[in-house]
Design an enzyme around this catalytic site. Structure first.
Site, PDB file in Angstrom:
ATOM      1  CG  ASP A   1      -7.255   3.687  -0.713  1.00  0.00           C
ATOM      2  OD1 ASP A   1      -7.724   2.553  -0.599  1.00  0.00           O
ATOM      3  OD2 ASP A   1      -7.300   4.513   0.221  1.00  0.00           O
TER       4      ASP A   1
ATOM      5  CE  LYS B   1      -4.358   1.304   0.257  1.00  0.00           C
ATOM      6  NZ  LYS B   1      -5.586   0.661  -0.247  1.00  0.00           N
TER       7      LYS B   1
HETATM    8  P1  NDP Z   1     -12.761   8.186  -2.559  1.00  0.00           P
HETATM    9  O1  NDP Z   1     -11.687   9.181  -2.349  1.00  0.00           O
HETATM   10  O2  NDP Z   1     -13.299   7.976  -3.916  1.00  0.00           O
HETATM   11  O3  NDP Z   1     -13.984   8.501  -1.590  1.00  0.00           O
HETATM   12  C1  NDP Z   1     -13.834   8.566  -0.219  1.00  0.00           C
HETATM   13  C2  NDP Z   1     -15.135   9.007   0.400  1.00  0.00           C
HETATM   14  O4  NDP Z   1     -15.024   8.907   1.818  1.00  0.00           O
HETATM   15  C3  NDP Z   1     -15.453  10.475   0.115  1.00  0.00           C
HETATM   16  O5  NDP Z   1     -16.839  10.639   0.120  1.00  0.00           O
HETATM   17  C4  NDP Z   1     -14.805  11.182   1.302  1.00  0.00           C
HETATM   18  O6  NDP Z   1     -15.371  12.436   1.601  1.00  0.00           O
HETATM   19  C5  NDP Z   1     -15.089  10.202   2.411  1.00  0.00           C
HETATM   20  N1  NDP Z   1     -14.038  10.309   3.447  1.00  0.00           N
HETATM   21  C6  NDP Z   1     -12.710  10.161   3.260  1.00  0.00           C
HETATM   22  N2  NDP Z   1     -12.036  10.358   4.407  1.00  0.00           N
HETATM   23  C7  NDP Z   1     -12.975  10.639   5.309  1.00  0.00           C
HETATM   24  C8  NDP Z   1     -12.919  10.947   6.682  1.00  0.00           C
HETATM   25  N3  NDP Z   1     -11.741  11.013   7.337  1.00  0.00           N
HETATM   26  N4  NDP Z   1     -14.087  11.160   7.321  1.00  0.00           N
HETATM   27  C9  NDP Z   1     -15.264  11.089   6.667  1.00  0.00           C
HETATM   28  N5  NDP Z   1     -15.379  10.817   5.364  1.00  0.00           N
HETATM   29  C10 NDP Z   1     -14.256  10.588   4.705  1.00  0.00           C
HETATM   30  O7  NDP Z   1     -12.182   6.797  -1.965  1.00  0.00           O
HETATM   31  P2  NDP Z   1     -12.675   5.321  -2.238  1.00  0.00           P
HETATM   32  O8  NDP Z   1     -14.144   5.295  -2.436  1.00  0.00           O
HETATM   33  O9  NDP Z   1     -11.790   4.732  -3.265  1.00  0.00           O
HETATM   34  O10 NDP Z   1     -12.294   4.597  -0.862  1.00  0.00           O
HETATM   35  C11 NDP Z   1     -13.209   4.521   0.241  1.00  0.00           C
HETATM   36  C12 NDP Z   1     -12.780   3.399   1.160  1.00  0.00           C
HETATM   37  O11 NDP Z   1     -12.772   2.149   0.446  1.00  0.00           O
HETATM   38  C13 NDP Z   1     -11.371   3.522   1.755  1.00  0.00           C
HETATM   39  O12 NDP Z   1     -11.364   2.926   3.042  1.00  0.00           O
HETATM   40  C14 NDP Z   1     -10.534   2.665   0.820  1.00  0.00           C
HETATM   41  O13 NDP Z   1      -9.339   2.192   1.436  1.00  0.00           O
HETATM   42  C15 NDP Z   1     -11.508   1.520   0.566  1.00  0.00           C
HETATM   43  N6  NDP Z   1     -11.263   0.724  -0.632  1.00  0.00           N
HETATM   44  C16 NDP Z   1     -11.207   1.288  -1.876  1.00  0.00           C
HETATM   45  C17 NDP Z   1     -11.030   0.504  -2.986  1.00  0.00           C
HETATM   46  C18 NDP Z   1     -11.079   1.077  -4.368  1.00  0.00           C
HETATM   47  O14 NDP Z   1     -11.095   0.273  -5.309  1.00  0.00           O
HETATM   48  N7  NDP Z   1     -11.153   2.374  -4.547  1.00  0.00           N
HETATM   49  C19 NDP Z   1     -10.769  -0.943  -2.872  1.00  0.00           C
HETATM   50  C20 NDP Z   1     -10.942  -1.460  -1.518  1.00  0.00           C
HETATM   51  C21 NDP Z   1     -11.143  -0.623  -0.465  1.00  0.00           C
HETATM   52  P3  NDP Z   1     -14.620  13.814   1.127  1.00  0.00           P
HETATM   53  O15 NDP Z   1     -14.860  13.864  -0.340  1.00  0.00           O
HETATM   54  O16 NDP Z   1     -15.286  14.856   1.912  1.00  0.00           O
HETATM   55  O17 NDP Z   1     -13.169  13.631   1.477  1.00  0.00           O
END
Ligand code: NDP
Length: 449
Positions: free
Chosen positions: A169, A129
């Site tokens: 991510d 990662k």
């Molecule tokens: P994105 O950046 O596309 O979206 C993240 C979302 O979560 C946004 O809505 C963001 O809000 C919100 N967010 C992020 N940090 C915080 C925080 N500290 N508190 C509250 N809300 C938060 O990321 P992903 O959708 O890709 O990833 C989301 C999760 O899924 C993570 O845990 C990631 O590790 C996991 N994941 C992702 C994969 C992928 O293929 N993308 C695969 C497997 C797991 P804002 O826009 O306001 O920051």
């Protein structure tokens, strides 16, 4: 309540000592070690030759300076990370996160989880990662590009299609992957498509990769519900976040006839009792890169926005935490249980605190841990690598079909293994054991590595 077996306690104590202050990493290791007591009771040889200690120690940790120039001509400095945790099963594989909260402990927790998740997919990929404490919020396209180029200028020497293959991510989507791939190509003078996944379709990406994590999590939950004869149709669903995972979770839930009533971003959450309008969320988040608060202004009647506050106060049958780690606390879990939640599917990595997991499992709520439920993203990344290696490009239907099969297998293997180890219905235990055994077997065969 799960505890760490006394034979494994010294291992945990050493992890805590050596990795002081890395709370999320401690949490992730503790959870896996809690599951391994049953494994070493049955197969004591898995505790030999410091095998478990080696799995808890990354093969390599890289930390580097990322200098770049903002639009005002000022020089900015960020810190970059890549933790190459375990390559017993294949090249390191795992995403890159750009978020101000990123530090070494966060990347190590994610890398550690990734080892077992990748093993669960059954595909030949190791665990790693990376990321940076860079905050993309409010940055122009030019700034994002210059940051990505600088990040890759250092990182490229550690990557390769047979060495380490990053993906996206939090804060890293197709745009960022494109800028990083472009810089990698310039620096190496090689068109090495398999060095990054999550690429755009125009230059070697896979169909259904963008959708894969959210679709996969939904397939997993559907299968888990089916074990109790429950269907997704007409269920009320709350999905936290509104990024990649959340959006495609909502899309698949809708296609199965579920009703999503709330989603969020880091500013707050929106509730729409008539059902979240996904096209509008996509417009706000994917096109305008705006805030979810705008949903209420644009949709109007019957919707509300709650600044801060917990989205888990919204009553639902199914909760899909899909934003970030530790976003769902013990208090939230109690509220969800009181409101009658049937199932929880973790789209994010480790979004439920250990307390919350205990509450769900204690109340008989079906609980799908992230390392199993969100494995569809990395599995489809491995399918992207396959397509790149054979210079092929599969249809959306073909790719989604493979994804659905992989998620079904992961579900069934976790369920069977939990059963075999006397903990029927405990998907946390099942996932940890299936992942561990596959990695442990490979590591044993490879000598002391
Ligand atoms: P994105 O950046 O596309 O979206 C993240 C979302 O979560 C946004 O809505 C963001 O809000 C919100 N967010 C992020 N940090 C915080 C925080 N500290 N508190 C509250 N809300 C938060 O990321 P992903 O959708 O890709 O990833 C989301 C999760 O899924 C993570 O845990 C990631 O590790 C996991 N994941 C992702 C994969 C992928 O293929 N993308 C695969 C497997 C797991 P804002 O826009 O306001 O920051």
């Amino acid at each position: 309540m799960s505890t760490v077996d006394e034979k494994l306690e010294p291992i945990l104590a050493e992890v805590l000592r050596r990795n002081a202050g890395e709370a999320e990493f401690h949490q992730a290791v503790r959870e896996v070690l809690e599951s391994l007591g049953r494994v070493i009771a049955k197969h004591p040889d898995y505790a030999d030759n410091a095998l478990i200690e080696r799995i808890c120690e990354p093969e390599r940790q890289i930390i580097f300076r990322v200098p770049w120039v903002d639009d005002k001509g000022r020089v900015q400095i960020n810190r970059g990370f890549r933790v190459q945790f375990n390559s017993a099963l294949g090249p390191y594989k795992g995403g890159v996160r750009f978020h101000p909260s990123v530090n070494l402990g966060i990347i190590k927790f994610l890398g550690f989880e990734q080892i077992f998740k990748n093993a669960l997919t059954g595909l030949p990929i190791g665990g790693g990662k990376g990321g940076s404490d860079f905050n993309p919020r409010g940055r122009s396209d030019g700034e994002i590009m210059r940051f990505c180029q600088s990040f890759m200028t250092e990182l490229h020497r550690h990557l390769g299609e047979h060495t380490d293959v990053p993906a996206g991510d939090i804060g890293v989507g197709a745009r960022e992957i494109g800028y990083m791939f472009g810089q990698y190509k310039r620096l190496t003078n090689r068109y090495e498509a398999g060095v990054l996944t999550g690429k755009g379709l125009a230059y070697g990406g896979s169909r259904a990769r963008r959708e894969a994590t959210g679709y996969g999590a939904t397939y997993f939950v559907q299968r888990m519900l089916a074990t109790k004869g429950i269907e997704l149709e007409d269920k009320r669903v709350v999905v936290s976040g509104s990024g990649n995972v959340a959006i495609y979770t909502m899309e698949k839930i809708l296609s199965f006839g579920g009703k999503v009533v709330a989603c969020s971003d880091s500013g707050g959450y929106v509730v729409d009792e008539s059902g979240i309008d996904l096209a509008l969320v996509k417009e706000i988040k994917e096109v305008r890169r705006g805030r979810i608060a705008e949903y209420v202004r644009l949709k109007g009647n019957g919707t509300r926005y709650v600044e801060q506050g917990s989205i888990w106060e919204v009553a639902c049958d199914i909760a899909m935490p899909s934003a970030t780690q530790n976003e769902l606390t013990g208090k939230d879990a109690r509220t969800l249980v009181v409101n009658g939640v049937l199932a929880v599917g973790e789209g994010a990595n480790m979004p439920s605190t250990p307390d919350a997991v205990r509450i769900f499992q204690g109340a008989g709520v079906l609980f799908a841990p992230g390392k199993a439920a969100n494995a569809g993203g990395v599995a489809t990344s491995a399918l992207e690598m396959q397509q790149n290696a054979s210079r092929d490009s599969w249809t959306f239907e073909q790719t989604e079909q493979r994804l659905a099969e992989i998620m079904g297998n992961i579900h069934d293997r976790c369920a069977e293994t939990a059963e075999e180890y006397g903990a029927s219905g405990d998907y946390v235990l099942g996932a940890n054991i299936v992942g561990f055994v596959r990695v442990a077997e490979a590591m044993r065969a490879l000598g002391v590595i």
